[in-house]
Design a protein around this motif. Sequence first.
Motif, PDB file in Angstrom:
ATOM      1  N   VAL A  48     -45.052 109.199  35.674  1.00 41.00           N
ATOM      2  CA  VAL A  48     -45.978 108.472  34.803  1.00 41.00           C
ATOM      3  C   VAL A  48     -45.587 108.727  33.351  1.00 41.00           C
ATOM      4  O   VAL A  48     -45.387 109.876  32.953  1.00 41.00           O
ATOM      5  CB  VAL A  48     -47.437 108.941  35.026  1.00 41.00           C
ATOM      6  N   VAL A  49     -45.411 107.641  32.587  1.00 41.18           N
ATOM      7  CA  VAL A  49     -45.198 107.747  31.140  1.00 41.18           C
ATOM      8  C   VAL A  49     -46.561 107.494  30.512  1.00 41.18           C
ATOM      9  O   VAL A  49     -47.133 106.411  30.658  1.00 41.18           O
ATOM     10  CB  VAL A  49     -44.168 106.696  30.647  1.00 41.18           C
ATOM     11  N   MET A  75     -44.715 112.320  31.727  1.00 47.61           N
ATOM     12  CA  MET A  75     -44.092 112.398  30.410  1.00 47.61           C
ATOM     13  C   MET A  75     -45.097 111.879  29.401  1.00 47.61           C
ATOM     14  O   MET A  75     -45.506 110.728  29.470  1.00 47.61           O
ATOM     15  CB  MET A  75     -42.836 111.517  30.441  1.00 47.61           C
ATOM     16  N   CYS A  76     -45.531 112.748  28.472  1.00 51.60           N
ATOM     17  CA  CYS A  76     -46.515 112.330  27.480  1.00 51.60           C
ATOM     18  C   CYS A  76     -45.832 111.745  26.258  1.00 51.60           C
ATOM     19  O   CYS A  76     -44.808 112.251  25.796  1.00 51.60           O
ATOM     20  CB  CYS A  76     -47.376 113.514  27.049  1.00 51.60           C
ATOM     21  N   LEU A  77     -46.436 110.697  25.720  1.00 50.25           N
ATOM     22  CA  LEU A  77     -45.951 110.092  24.486  1.00 50.25           C
ATOM     23  C   LEU A  77     -47.056 110.220  23.469  1.00 50.25           C
ATOM     24  O   LEU A  77     -48.212 109.923  23.765  1.00 50.25           O
ATOM     25  CB  LEU A  77     -45.685 108.595  24.686  1.00 50.25           C
ATOM     26  N   ALA A  94     -48.391 118.628  31.653  1.00 51.54           N
ATOM     27  CA  ALA A  94     -47.377 117.606  31.367  1.00 51.54           C
ATOM     28  C   ALA A  94     -46.000 118.207  31.639  1.00 51.54           C
ATOM     29  O   ALA A  94     -45.781 119.397  31.445  1.00 51.54           O
ATOM     30  CB  ALA A  94     -47.474 117.161  29.913  1.00 51.54           C
ATOM     31  N   ASP A  95     -45.069 117.393  32.115  1.00 54.56           N
ATOM     32  CA  ASP A  95     -43.739 117.896  32.426  1.00 54.56           C
ATOM     33  C   ASP A  95     -42.796 117.759  31.242  1.00 54.56           C
ATOM     34  O   ASP A  95     -41.806 118.474  31.144  1.00 54.56           O
ATOM     35  CB  ASP A  95     -43.175 117.134  33.627  1.00 54.56           C
ATOM     36  N   ASP A  96     -43.109 116.809  30.359  1.00 55.52           N
ATOM     37  CA  ASP A  96     -42.293 116.644  29.163  1.00 55.52           C
ATOM     38  C   ASP A  96     -43.139 115.937  28.115  1.00 55.52           C
ATOM     39  O   ASP A  96     -44.214 115.420  28.422  1.00 55.52           O
ATOM     40  CB  ASP A  96     -41.024 115.849  29.483  1.00 55.52           C
ATOM     41  N   TYR A  97     -42.631 115.924  26.886  1.00 55.96           N
ATOM     42  CA  TYR A  97     -43.418 115.492  25.764  1.00 55.96           C
ATOM     43  C   TYR A  97     -42.491 114.807  24.791  1.00 55.96           C
ATOM     44  O   TYR A  97     -41.473 115.384  24.415  1.00 55.96           O
ATOM     45  CB  TYR A  97     -43.998 116.768  25.126  1.00 55.96           C
ATOM     46  N   LEU A 107     -35.676 108.593  25.774  1.00 53.38           N
ATOM     47  CA  LEU A 107     -36.728 108.478  26.795  1.00 53.38           C
ATOM     48  C   LEU A 107     -36.094 108.317  28.178  1.00 53.38           C
ATOM     49  O   LEU A 107     -36.474 108.998  29.132  1.00 53.38           O
ATOM     50  CB  LEU A 107     -37.625 107.274  26.500  1.00 53.38           C
ATOM     51  N   LEU A 108     -35.107 107.426  28.264  1.00 54.60           N
ATOM     52  CA  LEU A 108     -34.458 107.156  29.547  1.00 54.60           C
ATOM     53  C   LEU A 108     -33.785 108.418  30.100  1.00 54.60           C
ATOM     54  O   LEU A 108     -33.922 108.745  31.278  1.00 54.60           O
ATOM     55  CB  LEU A 108     -33.423 106.035  29.352  1.00 54.60           C
ATOM     56  N   ALA A 109     -33.079 109.131  29.221  1.00 53.32           N
ATOM     57  CA  ALA A 109     -32.393 110.356  29.655  1.00 53.32           C
ATOM     58  C   ALA A 109     -33.397 111.385  30.164  1.00 53.32           C
ATOM     59  O   ALA A 109     -33.191 112.057  31.171  1.00 53.32           O
ATOM     60  CB  ALA A 109     -31.580 110.937  28.504  1.00 53.32           C
ATOM     61  N   ARG A 110     -34.521 111.503  29.461  1.00 54.75           N
ATOM     62  CA  ARG A 110     -35.518 112.500  29.874  1.00 54.75           C
ATOM     63  C   ARG A 110     -36.218 112.099  31.161  1.00 54.75           C
ATOM     64  O   ARG A 110     -36.555 112.959  31.979  1.00 54.75           O
ATOM     65  CB  ARG A 110     -36.547 112.672  28.759  1.00 54.75           C
ATOM     66  N   ILE A 111     -36.459 110.814  31.330  1.00 54.35           N
ATOM     67  CA  ILE A 111     -37.061 110.339  32.592  1.00 54.35           C
ATOM     68  C   ILE A 111     -36.127 110.654  33.747  1.00 54.35           C
ATOM     69  O   ILE A 111     -36.544 111.187  34.775  1.00 54.35           O
ATOM     70  CB  ILE A 111     -37.356 108.821  32.519  1.00 54.35           C
TER      71      ILE A 111
END
Length: 224
Positions: A48-49, A75-77, A94-97, A107-111
């Motif tokens: 989930v973004v 992934m939080c924005l 959250a797993d990433d921020y 964003l794509l790389a982190r996803i």
Amino acid sequence: MRLLIVEDEPKTGDYLHKGLSENGFVVDLARNGIDGQHLALTGEYDLVVLDIGLPGVDGWQILQAIRAQKQTPVMCLTARDRVDDRVKGLELGADDYLIKPFAFSELLARIRSLLRRGKTRDPEQIRIGDLEVDLLRHKVLRAGARIDLTGKEFALLALLARRQGEVLSRTLIAEQVWDMNFDSDTNVVDVAVRRLRAKIDDPFPAKLVHAIRGIGYVLEERVL
Ligand code: CA
């Protein structure tokens, strides 16, 4: 891979939806917190973004609701570049921020990185009572003693072990282990389960594989 984007800002939402779809993801877009929370809790998503600043139900509330029920990577924005926000996000699970504005490539790389990490979260070794199943080395121990299984027997045990406590139908087992549909003859499953039980259960007082009449089988430790 299925993604959910929760983003109230129309332009950003459209841009993320388009970009991620073009990169091969199946993408659902929720444009407010209420829809986002509903989809996140009821749908099956690989990630989930999640925008934090949302009207109505905000990203924090959605994150807490997800974590109360699921392990879906989130992934939080946010536009708020504040340390306490980041800490709060990570504390809430959250797993990433990612701070807005961000480069789409980042964003794509982190996803992709989060999705890879999610895969390795599948445990390598599963323990049920005194049964140990090593999924990587295809090794099985019961009460510390090595048990030799054929390839199919191991595949059957691995499936039951990965989903321990869950009753699996004969049809599902046939599809997963033999990669075939046994619409008429699920007897092959019963025969294979009997052979597996002969090796992992019969010599031991506590049985782990249980038949559920009319449905299928479950692997679980039952306290007598
Ligand atoms: Ca927003």
